[in-house]
Write a protein that holds these residues in place. Structure first.
Motif, PDB file in Angstrom:
ATOM      1  N   LEU A   1       0.880  -1.293   0.104  1.00 15.89           N
ATOM      2  CA  LEU A   1      -0.135  -0.080   0.125  1.00 15.89           C
ATOM      3  C   LEU A   1       0.731   1.119   0.121  1.00 15.89           C
ATOM      4  O   LEU A   1       0.548   2.250  -0.561  1.00 15.89           O
ATOM      5  CB  LEU A   1      -1.174  -0.185   1.302  1.00 15.89           C
ATOM      6  CG  LEU A   1      -2.081  -0.825   1.063  1.00 15.89           C
ATOM      7  CD1 LEU A   1      -2.912  -1.036   2.528  1.00 15.89           C
ATOM      8  CD2 LEU A   1      -3.170  -0.202   0.095  1.00 15.89           C
ATOM      9  N   LEU A   2       2.117   1.142   0.615  1.00 19.29           N
ATOM     10  CA  LEU A   2       2.971   2.369   0.515  1.00 19.29           C
ATOM     11  C   LEU A   2       3.139   2.778  -0.785  1.00 19.29           C
ATOM     12  O   LEU A   2       2.930   3.874  -1.113  1.00 19.29           O
ATOM     13  CB  LEU A   2       4.281   1.929   1.285  1.00 19.29           C
ATOM     14  CG  LEU A   2       4.032   2.085   2.791  1.00 19.29           C
ATOM     15  CD1 LEU A   2       5.395   1.729   3.713  1.00 19.29           C
ATOM     16  CD2 LEU A   2       3.661   3.245   3.593  1.00 19.29           C
ATOM     17  N   PRO A   3       3.947   2.108  -1.831  1.00 20.36           N
ATOM     18  CA  PRO A   3       4.118   2.411  -3.215  1.00 20.36           C
ATOM     19  C   PRO A   3       2.788   2.928  -3.679  1.00 20.36           C
ATOM     20  O   PRO A   3       2.857   3.774  -4.612  1.00 20.36           O
ATOM     21  CB  PRO A   3       4.804   1.415  -3.902  1.00 20.36           C
ATOM     22  CG  PRO A   3       4.729   0.163  -2.950  1.00 20.36           C
ATOM     23  CD  PRO A   3       4.457   0.652  -1.545  1.00 20.36           C
ATOM     24  N   TRP A   4       1.850   2.099  -3.406  1.00 20.58           N
ATOM     25  CA  TRP A   4       0.477   2.240  -4.334  1.00 20.58           C
ATOM     26  C   TRP A   4       0.041   3.477  -3.861  1.00 20.58           C
ATOM     27  O   TRP A   4      -0.532   4.430  -4.936  1.00 20.58           O
ATOM     28  CB  TRP A   4      -0.372   0.974  -3.761  1.00 20.58           C
ATOM     29  CG  TRP A   4      -1.603   1.514  -4.742  1.00 20.58           C
ATOM     30  CD1 TRP A   4      -2.709   1.819  -4.008  1.00 20.58           C
ATOM     31  CD2 TRP A   4      -2.092   1.282  -5.788  1.00 20.58           C
ATOM     32  NE1 TRP A   4      -3.831   1.829  -5.040  1.00 20.58           N
ATOM     33  CE2 TRP A   4      -3.499   1.725  -6.096  1.00 20.58           C
ATOM     34  CE3 TRP A   4      -1.111   0.835  -7.208  1.00 20.58           C
ATOM     35  CZ2 TRP A   4      -3.964   1.829  -7.408  1.00 20.58           C
ATOM     36  CZ3 TRP A   4      -1.841   1.118  -8.329  1.00 20.58           C
ATOM     37  CH2 TRP A   4      -2.882   1.420  -8.539  1.00 20.58           C
ATOM     38  N   GLY A   5       0.037   3.870  -2.484  1.00 20.62           N
ATOM     39  CA  GLY A   5      -0.536   5.422  -2.257  1.00 20.62           C
ATOM     40  C   GLY A   5       0.294   6.396  -3.009  1.00 20.62           C
ATOM     41  O   GLY A   5      -0.360   7.411  -3.117  1.00 20.62           O
ATOM     42  N   LEU A   6       1.591   6.202  -2.793  1.00 20.13           N
ATOM     43  CA  LEU A   6       2.558   7.218  -3.593  1.00 20.13           C
ATOM     44  C   LEU A   6       2.268   7.553  -5.124  1.00 20.13           C
ATOM     45  O   LEU A   6       1.933   8.293  -5.542  1.00 20.13           O
ATOM     46  CB  LEU A   6       3.921   6.883  -3.394  1.00 20.13           C
ATOM     47  CG  LEU A   6       5.059   7.741  -4.222  1.00 20.13           C
ATOM     48  CD1 LEU A   6       4.956   9.209  -3.573  1.00 20.13           C
ATOM     49  CD2 LEU A   6       6.450   7.083  -3.961  1.00 20.13           C
TER      50      LEU A   6
ATOM     51  N   LEU B   1      11.790   3.905  -9.029  1.00 22.28           N
ATOM     52  CA  LEU B   1      10.888   3.634  -9.988  1.00 22.28           C
ATOM     53  C   LEU B   1       9.459   3.724  -9.915  1.00 22.28           C
ATOM     54  O   LEU B   1       8.824   4.072 -11.051  1.00 22.28           O
ATOM     55  CB  LEU B   1      11.030   2.013  -9.936  1.00 22.28           C
ATOM     56  CG  LEU B   1      10.282   0.904 -10.941  1.00 22.28           C
ATOM     57  CD1 LEU B   1      10.600   1.552 -12.445  1.00 22.28           C
ATOM     58  CD2 LEU B   1      10.296  -0.478 -10.620  1.00 22.28           C
ATOM     59  N   THR B   2       9.101   3.935  -8.578  1.00 20.28           N
ATOM     60  CA  THR B   2       7.641   4.142  -8.628  1.00 20.28           C
ATOM     61  C   THR B   2       7.203   5.689  -9.094  1.00 20.28           C
ATOM     62  O   THR B   2       6.539   6.100  -9.772  1.00 20.28           O
ATOM     63  CB  THR B   2       7.265   4.237  -6.912  1.00 20.28           C
ATOM     64  OG1 THR B   2       7.791   3.170  -6.226  1.00 20.28           O
ATOM     65  CG2 THR B   2       5.784   4.321  -6.724  1.00 20.28           C
ATOM     66  N   VAL B   3       8.337   6.658  -8.572  1.00 24.46           N
ATOM     67  CA  VAL B   3       8.405   7.858  -9.152  1.00 24.46           C
ATOM     68  C   VAL B   3       8.419   8.021 -10.565  1.00 24.46           C
ATOM     69  O   VAL B   3       7.706   8.843 -11.379  1.00 24.46           O
ATOM     70  CB  VAL B   3       9.416   8.789  -8.473  1.00 24.46           C
ATOM     71  CG1 VAL B   3       9.354  10.400  -8.933  1.00 24.46           C
ATOM     72  CG2 VAL B   3       9.211   8.840  -6.994  1.00 24.46           C
TER      73      VAL B   3
ATOM     74  N   SER C   1       7.770   1.708 -17.674  1.00 26.51           N
ATOM     75  CA  SER C   1       7.632   2.709 -16.859  1.00 26.51           C
ATOM     76  C   SER C   1       8.624   3.843 -17.737  1.00 26.51           C
ATOM     77  O   SER C   1       7.981   5.017 -17.753  1.00 26.51           O
ATOM     78  CB  SER C   1       8.446   2.310 -15.519  1.00 26.51           C
ATOM     79  OG  SER C   1       7.866   1.691 -14.561  1.00 26.51           O
ATOM     80  N   LEU C   2       9.905   3.414 -18.192  1.00 22.46           N
ATOM     81  CA  LEU C   2      10.550   4.419 -18.792  1.00 22.46           C
ATOM     82  C   LEU C   2       9.843   4.813 -20.086  1.00 22.46           C
ATOM     83  O   LEU C   2       9.922   5.979 -20.613  1.00 22.46           O
ATOM     84  CB  LEU C   2      12.073   3.652 -19.176  1.00 22.46           C
ATOM     85  CG  LEU C   2      12.780   3.793 -18.019  1.00 22.46           C
ATOM     86  CD1 LEU C   2      14.075   2.940 -18.504  1.00 22.46           C
ATOM     87  CD2 LEU C   2      13.150   5.069 -17.507  1.00 22.46           C
ATOM     88  N   ILE C   3       9.116   3.698 -20.811  1.00 18.51           N
ATOM     89  CA  ILE C   3       8.423   4.364 -22.108  1.00 18.51           C
ATOM     90  C   ILE C   3       7.482   5.462 -21.762  1.00 18.51           C
ATOM     91  O   ILE C   3       7.314   6.357 -22.424  1.00 18.51           O
ATOM     92  CB  ILE C   3       7.877   3.037 -22.733  1.00 18.51           C
ATOM     93  CG1 ILE C   3       8.947   2.168 -23.062  1.00 18.51           C
ATOM     94  CG2 ILE C   3       6.777   3.494 -23.700  1.00 18.51           C
ATOM     95  CD1 ILE C   3       8.500   0.829 -23.705  1.00 18.51           C
ATOM     96  N   PHE C   4       6.632   4.934 -20.723  1.00 22.02           N
ATOM     97  CA  PHE C   4       5.598   6.064 -20.167  1.00 22.02           C
ATOM     98  C   PHE C   4       6.305   7.483 -19.745  1.00 22.02           C
ATOM     99  O   PHE C   4       5.760   8.586 -20.336  1.00 22.02           O
ATOM    100  CB  PHE C   4       4.685   5.630 -18.773  1.00 22.02           C
ATOM    101  CG  PHE C   4       3.868   4.735 -19.069  1.00 22.02           C
ATOM    102  CD1 PHE C   4       2.604   5.240 -19.667  1.00 22.02           C
ATOM    103  CD2 PHE C   4       3.439   3.394 -18.685  1.00 22.02           C
ATOM    104  CE1 PHE C   4       1.384   4.597 -20.006  1.00 22.02           C
ATOM    105  CE2 PHE C   4       2.407   2.794 -18.755  1.00 22.02           C
ATOM    106  CZ  PHE C   4       1.347   3.129 -19.378  1.00 22.02           C
TER     107      PHE C   4
END
Lengths: 282, 430
Positions: A95-100, A172-174, A260-263
């Motif tokens: 939930l931590l990275p998901w919340g971020l 990676l999340t960011v 992620s990088l493509i996005f």
């Protein structure tokens, strides 16, 4: 063209002209305005919990309540497999990275439209606004992380040596969040439908991300498709680094990183190419 | 002296019509409906049915082939009517929006003041907003720190500097906002009408500050509707009309030209649809006339006879609290008077609320009112404290002929804009 030799001090020369084709990213301009990024983050944080009774406690309450609900439904009633990890810490870690990620999407997609006067009256690299929104979420993330530390002590979970990769996983999340957020923010300038689409988007995305369940329930055949969701890689990585599950870096995570990088790259170019009309269409 | 700004063939196109209905406030649904309707529309177009042009794209050239140079250290005034393209020019120069064609070469850092208080957050204190606004305007943090005390002193809000600005009065808010902006130190400063804020005292202070900036040899581009401010601060001005640069001259000459130009039908001003801003609804100005005693439209009135000012307009919806009136000012931009049709309480009771329809507000200028010269007539339609529907401070200009007025047997110029026939009594004491 100007007689620059006459000047002792040579101020920089700016050319203002219609841009054509693929706009250069011009990230150096963003660097010049780094203080503005800092101030926008600072403003958002200062203002976020103003005139709330519980203040910054909300950064903790939201993921903790979600964790309790998940624990009741998936942990107690449905009894989803968690690789032998207590369900509360299993879901909270995700939930931590998901919340971020969700906070970043929500705040960044509105960052341009809620600062209309800045966009229409002042020049600055527009990337500042979504970027500051994404980075501002890290503060809430850090506060919520304290609860995780408490839970790890309570459940006697020792982090593995892989914990050093945590900063990379946060990065990676960011990156994933920024990539999606740039698309949404730029589209939102023209089509406010984004505001209505976003709650559904994040809800469906949550189902597609192994937050409430383990990624292992997905059959091998579908793993590669499943990992096209960059957040799948992030959540697996978090559990691997913090709880010692065997969901560490593998081909699937490489796919998540690539996506992620493509996005991010397409998001940057799309944002930059739309940027020239922001002031006129917002 | 080097060129600070060189503008070459600058044009900026806005798409209206389709842009507004389809994209500008666009919703995907509308686009989808529009796409679905396309064959229907094509059919209607072929068969000649349906509203012609209702959905066509209209291009508005907000700037059309504008070229000029500004030397370093010049303070250049930019004048023109509402919607002439002044603000668009400043927006392009400050890189808020891109031009459609042309090239601008700017030497030096551009600071733009298109609005004061941009980026201010009501929840933050005055102190916090100074830093935030400084960063928004492109000041380095160290620069803001260095000027902090000066900014606070200028804004006169020392006592409340640690109070959230949402508790400020609007005057305090504007003073603080302007104070930050006024301490920007770019090589080139672009200013739009920001001086039209605050009370008279503070405006004076702002004008003083602008004057200082000019003294320091920085390049300033200054847009204002306040002709006396333009005359005071600038030596040279450019006049923009319908997106084109029509005149560049020493300020007095440009202002005179502006205030008296474009009124080919002497004594009458008729508003074209494209001269009316988009958000005036329900008010639509139609025409403005100056008439002599016999009801003839004239360019020159005789000061010894009463004359009539007539403002014709339409209301598309019932409007409450409405007042429609005139400003009169001299060619130097000094106001002579302001008057509204519902100034009398009795009139306001009767006409404060008006139903939709076509109206004329008419007033009589009594005889022996003005001194000789040329005057600018402006119009305003507003609901006090609620909204200003329409304003054009220089809608029309007219001359006053003083033959027969008091004191004209001495061939001299009399100072002052008014020339009333005062009752003099001469008494021999002792």
């Amino acid at each position: 063209m100007a007689k620059s030799t006459e000047l002792v001090r040579q101020p920089e020369t700016i050319y203002i002209k219609p841009s054509t084709g693929l706009t250069a990213l011009n990230l150096s301009d963003l660097w010049v305005y780094r203080e503005l990024v800092y101030f926008m983050i600072w403003r958002d944080i200062k203002v976020r919990y103003k005139q709330t009774f519980l203040g910054a406690a909300w950064a903790v309450i939201q993921p903790v309540l979600t964790m309790l609900v998940f624990n009741f439904i998936f942990g107690t009633i449905a009894k989803v497999p968690t690789d032998g990890i207590p369900y509360p810490i299993f879901s909270y870690t995700a939930l931590l990275p998901w919340g971020l990620f969700v906070a970043a999407l929500n705040n960044a997609s509105r960052s341009l439209t809620s600062n209309t006067s800045m966009v229409t009256k002042i020049y600055f690299p527009r990337l500042v606004l979504p970027l500051a929104s994404v980075l501002g979420g890290l503060v809430d993330f850090a506060i919520a992380f304290l609860i995780l530390i408490a839970m790890m002590i309570y459940y006697k979970v020792t982090p593995t040596l892989a914990i050093w990769t945590l900063p990379l996983l946060i990065l990676l999340t960011v990156v994933a969040a920024s990539g999606v957020a740039l698309w949404l923010a730029a589209i939102n300038v023209q089509y406010r439908d984004v505001n209505y689409v976003l709650p559904f988007l994040t809800q469906f995305w949550l189902f597609l991300t192994p937050v409430a369940y383990s990624a292992k329930v997905i059959s091998d055949k579908w793993q590669i498709v499943y990992s096209l969701n960059p957040m799948a890689g992030v959540v697996n990585g978090f559990r691997w680094a913090l709880l010692g599950t065997d969901t560490g870096p593998n081909l699937y995570m490489a796919v998540s990183v690539g996506i992620s990088l493509i996005f991010l790259i397409t998001g940057l170019f799309y944002f930059r190419s739309m940027e020239r009309t922001f002031a006129d269409t917002i | 002296m080097a060129t600070a700004i060189r503008v070459e063939h600058l044009s900026k196109r806005y798409r209206i019509g389709a842009t507004q209905t389809k994209f500008r406030y666009g919703m995907l649904r509308e686009v989808l409906v529009d796409v679905a309707m396309t064959p229907v529309r094509a059919f209607k177009a072929i068969t000649g049915r349906g509203m012609r042009g209702a959905n066509s794209v209209t291009n508005i050239w907000a700037l059309n082939d504008v070229s000029f140079d500004v030397q370093e250290g010049t303070v250049l005034g930019i004048i023109g009517r509402n919607g002439a393209g002044k603000s668009t020019l400043l927006k392009v120069l400050s890189r808020v929006t891109e031009p459609t064609k042309g090239l601008v070469t700017v030497r030096g850092r551009v600071g733009s003041l298109l609005e004061v208080g941009t980026g201010f957050h009501p929840e933050l204190t005055g102190r916090e907003n100074i830093y935030l606004n400084g960063a928004v305007l492109g000041m380095k943090r160290s620069e803001t720190e260095r000027k902090f005390d000066e900014i606070v002193a200028f804004s006169e809000v020392e006592q409340f500097i640690d109070t959230p600005v949402k508790r400020y009065s609007s005057g305090m808010y504007l003073r603080l906002a302007f104070a930050v902006a006024a301490h920007l130190e770019p090589e080139i400063l672009v200013v739009d009408e920001v001086l039209a804020v605050g009370d008279a005292e503070f405006q004076k202070k702002c004008l003083g500050k602008m004057g200082d900036v000019a003294q320091q040899g920085r390049t300033v581009l200054f847009v204002s509707h306040n002709m006396s401010a333009i005359l005071r601060l600038t030596q040279e001005a450019i006049l923009i009309e319908k997106g084109r640069l029509v005149k560049r001259a020493p300020t007095q000459e440009a202002v005179d030209y502006y205030l008296s130009a474009g009124h080919s039908e002497a004594g009458e001003r008729i508003w074209d649809a494209d001269e009316i801003p988009v958000n005036t609804a329900p008010f639509t100005p139609i025409s403005l006339r100056v008439k002599d005693r016999r009801g003839k439209v004239v360019d020159t009135i005789r000061s010894t006879e009463p004359s009539t000012l007539e403002f014709e307009y339409k209301l598309s919806a019932p409007t409450t609290g409405l007042r429609v009136g005139f400003y009169l000012s001299t060619m130097r931009g000094e106001y002579v008077l302001t008057s509204f049709d519902t100034d009398e309480p009795v009139q306001f009771e009767k006409f404060g609320s008006r139903t939709a329809g076509h109206y004329i507000s008419r007033c009589t200028i009594p005889a022996d009112m003005f001194n000789e010269g040329r005057y600018a007539l402006g119009v305003n339609a507003s609901s006090f404290g609620v909204r200003r529907y329409f304003m054009d401070e220089n809608a029309l200009a007219f001359n006053v002929d003083i033959s027969g007025a008091p004191g004209t047997h001495w061939p001299e110029q009399r100072a002052g804009p008014i020339r009333p026939r005062l009752e003099w009594k001469i008494e021999k004491v002792e």
